[in-house]
Design an enzyme around this catalytic site. Structure first.
Site, short mmCIF file in Angstrom:
data_model
loop_
_atom_site.label_atom_id
_atom_site.label_comp_id
_atom_site.label_asym_id
_atom_site.label_seq_id
_atom_site.Cartn_x
_atom_site.Cartn_y
_atom_site.Cartn_z
N ARG A 366 0.81 -1.22 0.00
CA ARG A 366 0.00 0.00 0.00
C ARG A 366 0.84 1.27 0.00
O ARG A 366 0.37 2.31 -0.39
CB ARG A 366 -0.96 0.01 1.20
CG ARG A 366 -2.00 -1.05 1.05
CD ARG A 366 -3.08 -0.99 2.09
NE ARG A 366 -3.79 -2.25 2.07
CZ ARG A 366 -3.59 -3.24 2.91
NH1 ARG A 366 -2.72 -3.08 3.90
NH2 ARG A 366 -4.24 -4.37 2.80
N VAL A 367 2.05 1.21 0.48
CA VAL A 367 2.85 2.44 0.48
C VAL A 367 4.12 2.32 -0.34
O VAL A 367 4.74 3.32 -0.68
CB VAL A 367 3.23 2.88 1.92
CG1 VAL A 367 2.01 3.26 2.70
CG2 VAL A 367 4.01 1.81 2.63
#
Ligand code: ATP
Ligand code: MG
Length: 503
Positions: A366-367
Site C-alpha cells: 500500500r505504500v
C-alpha cells in the site's frame, strides 16, 4: 548534642523518601502454584504489570496478571526450576535487552543472552523490550526502496524502508526463503538485519543461520531465537526483544533496519497458551481478546523517523502461516489489517513450479509504490495488468482448441512473463539485472521458447555486463532509466536477440 530542627527535618525527609522505595523493592511473595510455564504468587501487592520478578535460585519471570489475591507470572526458565513455597522478589524493573553493534553476527535468546557459544557480548545500552511506538510527528513518509532482490516483489509489490509488509502463506511455501533472500540482498546496502525466530524448530533456525553465513550475510545480521522447546514466555517475548534491538540501531545509530518475525502465528499461539493458563477468558478461536493489540503494538514500532530524529527506519517483514490458504481466519485478518500490504504465497503455484509462488492478484503493497525506483516504475508499470490479462485469457482459452494468432501471441507473451518471474533460492538480483529482465520480457524483445527463457536471460545479463558495464553502473547508481540509457539498453538487447537468432 542537639540536632537542629532543619537538619532533623532533612533526615526525616530522606528516610521517608527512601522508606517506600526500599520497602517496595524488597517486597516478596510466595509461590502458591507453579506449572505449565506459569506461577501464581501470593503477596507482591505493589507489583506492576510487566514487572520482572526473581525466584529463589535466580530464575526470572514476568508479572502478567494482577489479581486481587495473587499475581500470575510467566516463567522464562524451565518449569522444574520453580516449585510451590519458593519466595519471589520484585525487581522494580521491566524486561530489558542489551543492544549494540557487538550483537552483529550473533545469536541471542529473547533476554539477550548469547546462545551461539561465542562468548559474552559487551553492549553499550539496555533497551526496554516493550516500548511505545514513535508518534506521527516523529515519523516521515516512506520514500526509499528496500531492495529485496526478488523480481516478483521488487516489480509488483515494492517495499519501502519503514514499511510493514506481511509474508503470508501455507506451510512450506517459501515464506522463510523470501525473508532470508531479502536479508542476503542487503549486502553492501548499509541495512542492519534482524531475524527473529519464534517457536521454530532449532534445526530450522540453524539452517537459516547457516545459509546467512554461507552467503556472507551474517556480518550485518542479528538472530534472536526462541525455539519450539523454549517456554511459551520466551516465544512471547522474542519479537519485542528483536524490535527493541532494532530500535537501538534506528534511534541511536540512525540506521535503516530490516526485521523479520518468523512467524507471528506461532507467537499468537504461545500467547494464547499463556493466557489460557492464566485463566483469561478465551475469545474467537480461543485467543484472548487482546490478541490484536499483541501484534499491533509490535508492528506499530516499525517506522521511518523524521530528519530531526536522524531519519533511521525499521522495515518489518512479519510472517503468518495459513491453513489451507485461508487468509480470512482470525490471526491472518488481524495482521493483514495492521500491515501496509501482504505478499501472498500459494501452495498450488509452488507445486506448479512457479517459485516464489507469489499470487499477484492478492498481493499488494500500500505504500511501497512511492518508494519504487524510477527505473523500476518505468519498466514494470504494465506488468501487473499484463499478468492479470494473461491469467484471464489462459483460464478462458483452456476450453478452446483453435485460437487466433493474436490470442496465441498474447498467451505466449504472458507465459514468458510468468517464466521470467521464477527465481531460485539464494540468488537475489541487482537492480540492473531486474531492469534488463523486465525490459526484455515486458516489451517482448526475446523470441524464445518458455523453457529456454531462464537460460537466455542469464546469458543476456552476462552479455550486457560484458559489453557495457558502464550501463549497469549507471542504472545501479542513479536508479533511473533516462532516455539515452534506455536506448543503449534497447540496442544491446536487440543486438543480443539477433545474435541469438543467427545461431
Ligand atoms: P515453513 O512453513 O515450514 O516455515 P516456509 O513457508 O518458511 O516453510 P521455506 O522453508 O522457505 O518455506 O521453503 C520450503 C521449501 O521450499 C524449502 O525446501 C526450500 O528450499 C524450497 N524453496 C523455497 N523457495 C524456493 C525457490 N524460490 N526455488 C526453489 N525452492 C524453493
Ligand atoms: Mg519458515
Amino acid at each position: 548534642m542537639a540536632i537542629k530542627t532543619d537538619e532533623l527535618a532533612a533526615i526525616l525527609k530522606e528516610r521517608i523518601a527512601n522508606f517506600k522505595d526500599t520497602l517496595s523493592r524488597s517486597e516478596t511473595g510466595l509461590v502458591v502454584k507453579a506449572g505449565d510455564g506459569i506461577a501464581r504468587v501470593y503477596g507482591l501487592n505493589d507489583c506492576m504489570y510487566g514487572e520482572l520478578v526473581e525466584f529463589d535460585g535466580g530464575s526470572i519471570g514476568m508479572a502478567m496478571n494482577l489479581e486481587t489475591d495473587d499475581v500470575g507470572c510467566i516463567l522464562f526458565s524451565g518449569e522444574n526450576a520453580i516449585a510451590e513455597g519458593q519466595t519471589v522478589r520484585r525487581t522494580g524493573k521491566v524486561v530489558e535487552v542489551p543492544a549494540g553493534p557487538a550483537l552483529l553476527g550473533r545469536i541471542v535468546d529473547p533476554l539477550g543472552k548469547p546462545i551461539d557459544g561465542l562468548g559474552s557480548i559487551e553492549c553499550k545500552m539496555m533497551m526496554k523490550a516493550e516500548r511505545t511506538a514513535p508518534s506521527v510527528i516523529d515519523r516521515k513518509g516512506v520514500s526509499v526502496p528496500l531492495h529485496t532482490g526478488i523480481l516478483a516483489i521488487d516489480s509488483m509489490v515494492p517495499i519501502g524502508r519503514g514499511q510493514r509488509e506481511l509474508i503470508i502463506g501455507d506451510r512450506q511455501t517459501g515464506k522463510t526463503t523470501i525473508a532470508v533472500d531479502t536479508i542476503i540482498s542487503q549486502k553492501n546496502r548499509d541495512v542492519i538485519c534482524i531475524y527473529v525466530a519464534i517457536g521454530q524448530k532449532a534445526s530450522t533456525t540453524a539452517q537459516v543461520v547457516e545459509n546467512l553465513r554461507k552467503y556472507g550475510a551474517l556480518d550485518y545480521t542479528i538472530i534472536v531465537a526462541s525455539t519450539a522447546r523454549d517456554p511459551a514466555a520466551m516465544q512471547y517475548l522474542a519479537p519485542y526483544s528483536g524490535s527493541a534491538i532494532a530500535e537501538y540501531f534506528m534511534e541511536q545509530e540512525k540506521k535503516d533496519v530490516l526485521i523479520v518475525y518468523d512467524d507471528l502465528s506461532k507467537h499468537a499461539v504461545a500467547y494464547r497458551a499463556l493466557s489460557l493458563l492464566l485463566r483469561r477468558p478465551p475469545g474467537r478461536e480461543a485467543f484472548p481478546g487482546d490478541v490484536f493489540y499483541l501484534h499491533s503494538r509490535l508492528l506499530e514500532r516499525s517506522a521511518r523517523l523524521s530528519d530531526k530524529l536522524g531519519g533511521g527506519s525499521i522495515t518489518a517483514l512479519p510472517i503468518i502461516e495459513t491453513q489451507g490458504g485461508d487468509i480470512s481466519s482470525y490471526i491472518p485478518t488481524n495482521v493483514i489489517s495492521i500491515t501496509d500490504g501482504q505478499i501472498f504465497l500459494e501452495s498450488d503455484l509452488f507445486f506448479a513450479g512457479i517459485r516464489p509462488p507469489v499470487n499477484v492478484g492478492l498481493s499488494v503493497s500500500r505504500v511501497g509504490g512511492s518508494a519504487q525506483t524510477k527505473a523500476m516504475r518505468k519498466v514494470a508499470g504494465r506488468l501487473r495488468i499484463d499478468l492479470a490479462q494473461y491469467r484471464e485469457l489462459a483460464a478462458f482459452s483452456q476450453f478452446g482448441s483453435d485460437l487466433d494468432k493474436a490470442t496465441q501471441e498474447r498467451l505466449n507473451h504472458g507465459a514468458l512473463l510468468v517464466e521470467a518471474m521464477k527465481q531460485g533460492q539464494f540468488c537475489p538480483y541487482n537492480l540492473a539485472d531486474e531492469i534488463i529482465i523486465l525490459y526484455a520480457t515486458v516489451n517482448g524483445m526475446l523470441s524464445v521458447k518458455v523453457d529456454e527463457l531462464g537460460k537466455t536471460l542469464k546469458a543476456l545479463i552476462s552479455f550486457i555486463r560484458y559489453k557495457n558495464q558502464e550501463l549497469i553502473d549507471t542504472i545501479e547508481k542513479t536508479c533511473k532509466l533516462e532516455p539515452e540509457t534506455e536506448d543503449t539498453l534497447k540496442n544491446l538487447i536487440t543486438e543480443y536477440s539477433s545474435h541469438m537468432r543467427s545461431h
